[in-house]
Enzyme design. Structure first.
Site, PDB file in Angstrom:
ATOM      1  N   HIS A 509      16.463  -0.759  24.335  1.00 11.60           N
ATOM      2  CA  HIS A 509      17.112  -1.578  23.305  1.00 11.60           C
ATOM      3  C   HIS A 509      17.638  -0.707  22.149  1.00 11.60           C
ATOM      4  O   HIS A 509      18.823  -0.744  21.820  1.00 11.60           O
ATOM      5  CB  HIS A 509      16.115  -2.614  22.776  1.00 11.60           C
ATOM      6  CG  HIS A 509      16.661  -3.484  21.687  1.00 11.60           C
ATOM      7  ND1 HIS A 509      17.113  -4.761  21.913  1.00 11.60           N
ATOM      8  CD2 HIS A 509      16.843  -3.260  20.359  1.00 11.60           C
ATOM      9  CE1 HIS A 509      17.554  -5.289  20.789  1.00 11.60           C
ATOM     10  NE2 HIS A 509      17.396  -4.392  19.827  1.00 11.60           N
ATOM     11  N   GLU A 510      16.754   0.062  21.564  1.00 12.68           N
ATOM     12  CA  GLU A 510      17.167   0.867  20.408  1.00 12.68           C
ATOM     13  C   GLU A 510      18.202   1.910  20.815  1.00 12.68           C
ATOM     14  O   GLU A 510      19.085   2.252  20.039  1.00 12.68           O
ATOM     15  CB  GLU A 510      15.949   1.528  19.747  1.00 12.68           C
ATOM     16  CG  GLU A 510      14.939   0.547  19.153  1.00 12.68           C
ATOM     17  CD  GLU A 510      15.551  -0.513  18.242  1.00 12.68           C
ATOM     18  OE1 GLU A 510      16.604  -0.245  17.641  1.00 12.68           O
ATOM     19  OE2 GLU A 510      14.984  -1.615  18.157  1.00 12.68           O
ATOM     20  N   HIS A 516      26.038   2.633  20.500  1.00 16.90           N
ATOM     21  CA  HIS A 516      27.068   1.988  19.678  1.00 16.90           C
ATOM     22  C   HIS A 516      27.428   2.898  18.493  1.00 16.90           C
ATOM     23  O   HIS A 516      28.597   2.995  18.100  1.00 16.90           O
ATOM     24  CB  HIS A 516      26.514   0.642  19.180  1.00 16.90           C
ATOM     25  CG  HIS A 516      27.547  -0.369  18.789  1.00 16.90           C
ATOM     26  ND1 HIS A 516      27.222  -1.523  18.137  1.00 16.90           N
ATOM     27  CD2 HIS A 516      28.892  -0.406  18.929  1.00 16.90           C
ATOM     28  CE1 HIS A 516      28.317  -2.235  17.910  1.00 16.90           C
ATOM     29  NE2 HIS A 516      29.349  -1.573  18.384  1.00 16.90           N
TER      30      HIS A 516
HETATM   31 ZN   LIG Z   1      18.248  -4.562  17.872  1.00 12.37          ZN
END
Ligand SMILES: [Zn+2]
Length: 725
Positions: A509-510, A516
């Site tokens: 997730h991180e 991004h």
């Molecule tokens: Zn997040």
């Protein structure tokens, strides 16, 4: 879900607004203007000039606690000087002398705050805490000095009106529109008397928000379940009992205390075998803030809802949500409501099925009663144990942290995007637990630095998050320096770090947020990387979670740390199956909270003051979420997100991002899955683009369609057939 940095930013913002309203510091821009020379700030300060390290990485070996405050104050002074010069420029406003000049301004404050935020989040000490307190109101005043500067807004508006005749590229146009919108949303277009009125409403809102937080804290503390009878706690583990005894000791009372958590359901409800105790604990939670007296929140939230609506009207919107959603991907409350309404039938149908299963279990055990919300977790836990029990001790040896990182997280990114990773031992860090990697692009060119700080420490915030020490910008000539922080248990010296599948998911997730940030390829810093709306920012991170259970990736990292053997397939299958357990309940309680938030924040400005209980019951009825056994995850009277944490009209964003990420992953599956071609296309059309285009257009262009909810329902194991679309 709370794996985002946004939570932390919100808290800081809240402190800022609270302090300002309380008049803790009577600071006007005038106090700071022209004050570029700040005592103690000079070339000896490590923030004085851009870092000479690769990628302008922070020189942690040189930075001392005492360096932050003078650098922040000099940074604020410099930024205000720059803004004043732009606003007072006698030359006609142009895109260059206004917008580009603004994007170029504030380099010192950005440089120091990016590092300060990182270190205070993950490695705070009393000296830094003090700097945080002192500087928060000054930073807030700096923001006001920009967005309420009438001369600056005149220049911004003039260019905004001429924008279509300026022959600018799409990203520059987006910058103009975005900036103009931020000024307008802050009230820049209002008359002086309306501005004064807005300021009054903002102050009252901030005061009521603070009052709500304080009342709720006190109310939750008072409502804790207390007992002197150990029998009442039958079913709790030794560790839970010890914690309950400790809580009693901390409060200087006899017996045992179960303190309340923020949510409606309480963790002990899955273990307590005494039904009367379950009911008492649940009711303590449900009514925590509705006992009358000074900690009852009813009047506060009724007035806050009214204030929200009045503020929206003053700013020219039909309700608060309409104002809040203008710069979000959903854009209107209608779009957010339509999205949620479409999920309701499948979610509630599944929840009703789950309720039937639980009732059957109660009957089989000759319980002789009908299922109530306080019974749900106790019986669903029995179902979970029987059907899906995951023995952590059996699983963890297959998830050794370094293997998950290098053979899982990095491997998936390499397969998709061609990037590679090299450990850098030569770059300074703020704590010995931090590791640094240099990230190279597929063509071998340097792309970014990535730091990870995975282990729990007493001086670190809870949860996990991503942020940047340096953000990418072509205008500023900067490449990204990104970090991920988490709170995994630290192993004993010399032992391997064996983590849970939940922790594995957190790493993916991180790292999705990190991608991004690292792939950002934009000109303007304010549109770069993760500078996107709340209902988009969790999309890249939640999307990246999917690769954790992709068979090719999973097989590559899930190997026994001693023998290197792959995880037995029945164990892997259990992990996968557990992901769809109890999802009817979980989606329904989330939807009920999100709908409550949206109903409160779409109240018309002329609506009378509401009775929260009556309003809540009607809102749940209206949205078909009034299930007696599935209460909302947060009730109006203790919904901290919307009354205290600046998340009003924003709770839907969690579910919205889930729609985007499941739909996106479905696209990958339909197009061959883990391939470089898919990854490159996603990077080019989405991950590299920050906020440089309307996000619904960006998403639809990449997907080739509007996002839909079917993949999301499928991922939760629900029946898309129940959906009309
Ligand atoms: Zn997040």
């Amino acid at each position: 879900m709370d794996r985002t940095q946004l939570g932390k930013m919100r808290i800081i913002f809240l402190q800022i607004s609270t302090l300002i309203t309380a008049g803790a510091l009577a600071l006007t821009p005038g106090n700071l203007l022209g004050q570029s020379a700040v005592a103690g700030f000079g070339p000896g300060n490590p923030f004085f000039a851009p870092s000479a390290l690769p990628f302008q990485a922070p020189p942690f070996d040189k930075i001392k606690d005492a360096d932050y405050q003078p650098a922040i104050e000099a940074g604020i002074a410099q930024k205000l000087d720059e803004v004043r010069i732009i606003a007072d420029n006698p030359a006609e406003p142009t895109f260059e002398n206004t917008f580009i000049a603004m994007e170029q301004s504030g380099r010192l404050i950005d440089r120091v705050m990016n590092v300060f935020n990182g270190v205070t989040g993950a490695n705070i000490d009393p000296a830094l805490e003090k700097v945080q307190e002192t500087e928060a109101p000054k930073l807030a005043a700096m923001q006001d000095a920009i967005y309420l500067n009438a001369k600056l807004f005149q220049r911004v508006s003039k260019i905004y009106e001429q924008r279509s005749s300026l022959h600018l590229d799409a990203e520059s146009l987006r910058l103009i529109e975005n900036e103009y919108q931020q000024f307008v949303l802050a009230g820049a277009r209002l008359s002086d008397s309306d501005k004064a009125q807005l300021k009054k409403l903002n102050e009252e809102e901030a005061n009521l928000s603070t009052a709500f937080i304080q009342k709720l804290l006190a109310a939750a503390k008072d409502a804790a379940y207390v007992t002197h009878d150990k029998q009442a706690l039958a079913g709790l583990s030794e560790a839970q009992l010890a914690a309950a005894a400790q809580s009693a000791k901390d409060r200087k009372v006899d017996g045992w205390v179960l303190p309340l958590q923020n949510t409606t359901q309480q963790p002990e409800l899955q273990s307590l075998s005494n039904r009367a105790t379950r009911q008492a604990l649940f009711e303590a939670s449900w009514t925590r803030a509705e006992h009358g007296g000074k900690n009852d929140t009813s009047d506060t939230i009724a007035r806050l809802a009214e204030l929200h609506a009045q503020k929206a009207k003053l700013l020219g919107y039909s309700n608060y949500a309409a104002w809040k959603l203008v710069d979000q991907m959903a854009k209107t409350p209608t779009a957010a409501l339509k999205f949620m309404d479409a999920l309701v039938p499948a979610a509630t149908a599944k929840a009703q099925g789950e309720a039937k299963d639980i009732q059957a279990l109660i009957d089989a055990q000759q319980g002789g009663f009908s299922l109530e919300p306080w019974d749900w977790n106790f019986y669903s836990e029995q179902v979970r144990k029987a059907k899906y029990d995951l023995d952590e001790a059996q699983i963890k040896p297959y998830f050794e942290l370094n293997s998950v990182l290098e053979n899982g997280v990095f491997y998936a990114a390499h397969q998709l995007y061609g990037i590679s990773f090299k450990r850098r031992m030569d770059l300074p860090v703020y704590n010995p637990d931090v590791q640094v990697y240099e990230v190279s692009d597929a063509d071998g060119k340097p792309l970014a630095l990535w730091y990870c700080d995975y282990f729990k420490r007493d001086n670190k915030n809870g949860g996990a998050w991503m942020d940047a020490f340096v953000s990418q910008s072509k205008l500023r000539g900067t490449q990204p320096v990104i970090y991920n922080v988490a709170n995994f248990a630290k192993p004993m010296a010399g032992e391997p770090a064996l983590i849970s599948f939940d922790d594995v998911t957190t790493m993916f997730h991180e790292f999705g947020h990190a991608l991004h940030g690292m792939f950002a390829n934009t000109v303007y810093p304010s549109l770069s990387g993760t500078s996107v709306p709340r209902d988009f920012v969790e999309f890249p991170s939640q999307f990246n979670e999917h690769w954790a259970s992709n068979p090719a990736v999973f097989a590559h990292y899930a190997k026994h740390y001693k023998t290197g053997a792959p995880m037995p397939s029945e164990l892997a299958a259990k992990i996968k199956k557990a992901a769809t357990f109890n999802q009817g309940y979980m989606l329904t309680e989330l939807l009920a909270a999100a709908e409550l938030d949206m109903q409160w924040n779409t109240l018309a400005p002329d609506a009378p003051l509401q009775n929260p209980d009556t309003f809540e019951a009607a809102a749940l009825q209206k949205t078909h979420l009034s299930l007696s056994t599935v209460p909302p995850r947060y009730r109006s009277s203790y919904f901290l997100h919307i009354w205290g944490n600046d998340y009003a009209a924003g709770y839907y964003a969690y579910l919205w991002c889930e729609m985007l990420d499941d739909d996106a992953f479905q696209w990958f599956e339909d197009h061959g899955g883990l391939t470089r071609a898919n990854g490159n296309r996603f990077r080019r059309m989405v991950l590299s683009r920050g906020n440089t285009e309307d996000l619904d257009k960006m998403y639809a262009n990449w997907l080739g369609a509007e996002p839909g909810i079917k993949p999301m329902l499928k991922a939760r194991g629900l029946e898309p057939e129940a959906v009309s679309k």
